[in-house]
Design a protein around this motif. Structure first.
Motif, PDB file in Angstrom:
ATOM      1  N   CYS A   1       2.237   1.252  -6.513  1.00 26.84           N
ATOM      2  CA  CYS A   1       2.276   1.201  -7.902  1.00 26.84           C
ATOM      3  C   CYS A   1       1.762  -0.215  -8.394  1.00 26.84           C
ATOM      4  O   CYS A   1       1.734  -1.198  -7.396  1.00 26.84           O
ATOM      5  CB  CYS A   1       3.476   1.571  -8.457  1.00 26.84           C
ATOM      6  SG  CYS A   1       5.078   0.193  -7.883  1.00 26.84           S
TER       7      CYS A   1
ATOM      8  N   LEU B   1       7.416   2.965  -5.154  1.00 25.54           N
ATOM      9  CA  LEU B   1       7.662   3.013  -6.620  1.00 25.54           C
ATOM     10  C   LEU B   1       8.767   2.175  -7.179  1.00 25.54           C
ATOM     11  O   LEU B   1       9.614   2.768  -7.707  1.00 25.54           O
ATOM     12  CB  LEU B   1       7.689   4.419  -7.032  1.00 25.54           C
ATOM     13  CG  LEU B   1       6.409   5.300  -6.777  1.00 25.54           C
ATOM     14  CD1 LEU B   1       6.640   6.553  -7.261  1.00 25.54           C
ATOM     15  CD2 LEU B   1       5.177   4.660  -7.232  1.00 25.54           C
TER      16      LEU B   1
ATOM     17  N   MET C   1       5.561   4.608 -14.200  1.00 25.30           N
ATOM     18  CA  MET C   1       5.679   5.015 -12.589  1.00 25.30           C
ATOM     19  C   MET C   1       5.971   6.656 -12.867  1.00 25.30           C
ATOM     20  O   MET C   1       5.784   7.198 -11.805  1.00 25.30           O
ATOM     21  CB  MET C   1       6.980   4.568 -12.144  1.00 25.30           C
ATOM     22  CG  MET C   1       7.037   3.142 -11.879  1.00 25.30           C
ATOM     23  SD  MET C   1       5.758   2.391 -10.946  1.00 25.30           S
ATOM     24  CE  MET C   1       5.193   1.323 -11.922  1.00 25.30           C
TER      25      MET C   1
ATOM     26  N   LYS D   1      -3.020   4.523  -5.946  1.00 27.26           N
ATOM     27  CA  LYS D   1      -2.324   4.044  -7.202  1.00 27.26           C
ATOM     28  C   LYS D   1      -2.978   4.487  -8.351  1.00 27.26           C
ATOM     29  O   LYS D   1      -4.269   4.477  -8.505  1.00 27.26           O
ATOM     30  CB  LYS D   1      -2.348   2.345  -7.172  1.00 27.26           C
ATOM     31  CG  LYS D   1      -1.725   1.856  -6.006  1.00 27.26           C
ATOM     32  CD  LYS D   1      -1.899   0.472  -5.960  1.00 27.26           C
ATOM     33  CE  LYS D   1      -1.402  -0.389  -4.730  1.00 27.26           C
ATOM     34  NZ  LYS D   1      -1.571  -1.576  -4.577  1.00 27.26           N
TER      35      LYS D   1
END
Length: 237
Positions: free
Chosen positions: A183, A206, A191, A155
């Motif tokens: 994420c 995502l 993103m 992440k």
């Protein structure tokens, strides 16, 4: 945020894209859709609403996880499953559940045990690949996952941005780990840098913009489980 802004600035100044700067092709990717932790009775309905997605990520706790996952399977019979216990399981519970999760079509178990308990995995091979998440922030953390986890979840919010995330991904791949990009919650703009990293990954999670009440325009386009970066400078990169 500063790292992402510098990638965007360099791409725009050079008349190119962040994807090209990173040496990857820009393509749509298949993203998981998350089913958050909820009362047991609500899992099947949530899964049924998302049954068209090929890949579902299911968050569960230590109480009745198998029943929750059976309910998801009933609601979305064709979907592959990523199971995310968020560090809530003991090593013993993981060893007991993993074979049954394999039977339910689970393709990955994400950070099932608490950080610090990973030595309990020594000498055991899970029938479902294990993915380290909170255990790994930087490349220097990879030794903690070796011979215990088969993949890592990167992440950008916790790795330090796209530059550090790409370095971690390439080092992990060189060491034989599978790769997942995940994420926190956020808009398509937050993103966007992760879509560069997604080009190197086996699993993509995502769906953050879909969990927001509203998203930036223009934003990501989602269709049939795929997410496409619009590749226009008004967003990023």
């Amino acid at each position: 945020a500063v790292d992402a802004a510098l990638w965007d600035l360099e791409a725009k100044r050079g008349g190119t894209s962040a994807f090209a700067l990173a040496g990857v092709a820009a393509r749509p990717v298949l993203s998981a859709r998350t089913i958050g932790i909820r009362p047991l009775a609500a899992y099947r309905e949530a899964a049924a609403r998302l049954a068209s997605w090929p890949l579902l990520k299911v968050k569960v706790g230590a109480e009745n996880p198998l029943a929750a996952l059976k309910a998801v399977r009933a609601g979305a019979p064709a979907a592959r499953l990523i199971v995310d216990p968020n560090q809530s399981w003991s090593v013993a519970q993981l060893r007991d559940l993993a074979p049954r999760l394999a039977d339910l079509g689970t393709v990955l178990i994400e950070q099932p045990i608490a950080v610090g308990d990973e030595a309990g995995l020594d000498g055991w091979v899970s029938p479902v690949p294990l993915c380290a998440d909170e255990l790994i922030d930087q490349a220097a953390d990879l030794p903690k996952a070796r011979a215990r986890f088969q993949a890592i979840n990167i992440k950008l919010d916790k790795s330090g941005g796209l530059t550090a995330g790409l370095a971690l991904a390439r080092q992990a791949r060189a060491e034989g780990f599978g790769l997942m990009v995940g994420c926190m919650g956020g808009s398509s703009l937050s993103m966007a840098p992760a879509m560069v990293l997604a080009q190197l990954c086996d699993f993509v999670d995502l769906d953050g913009p879909l969990l927001q009440a509203d998203d930036i325009r223009p934003g990501f386009a989602y269709a049939n489980g795929c997410v496409a970066h619009p590749l226009i400078p008004e967003l990023w990169g």
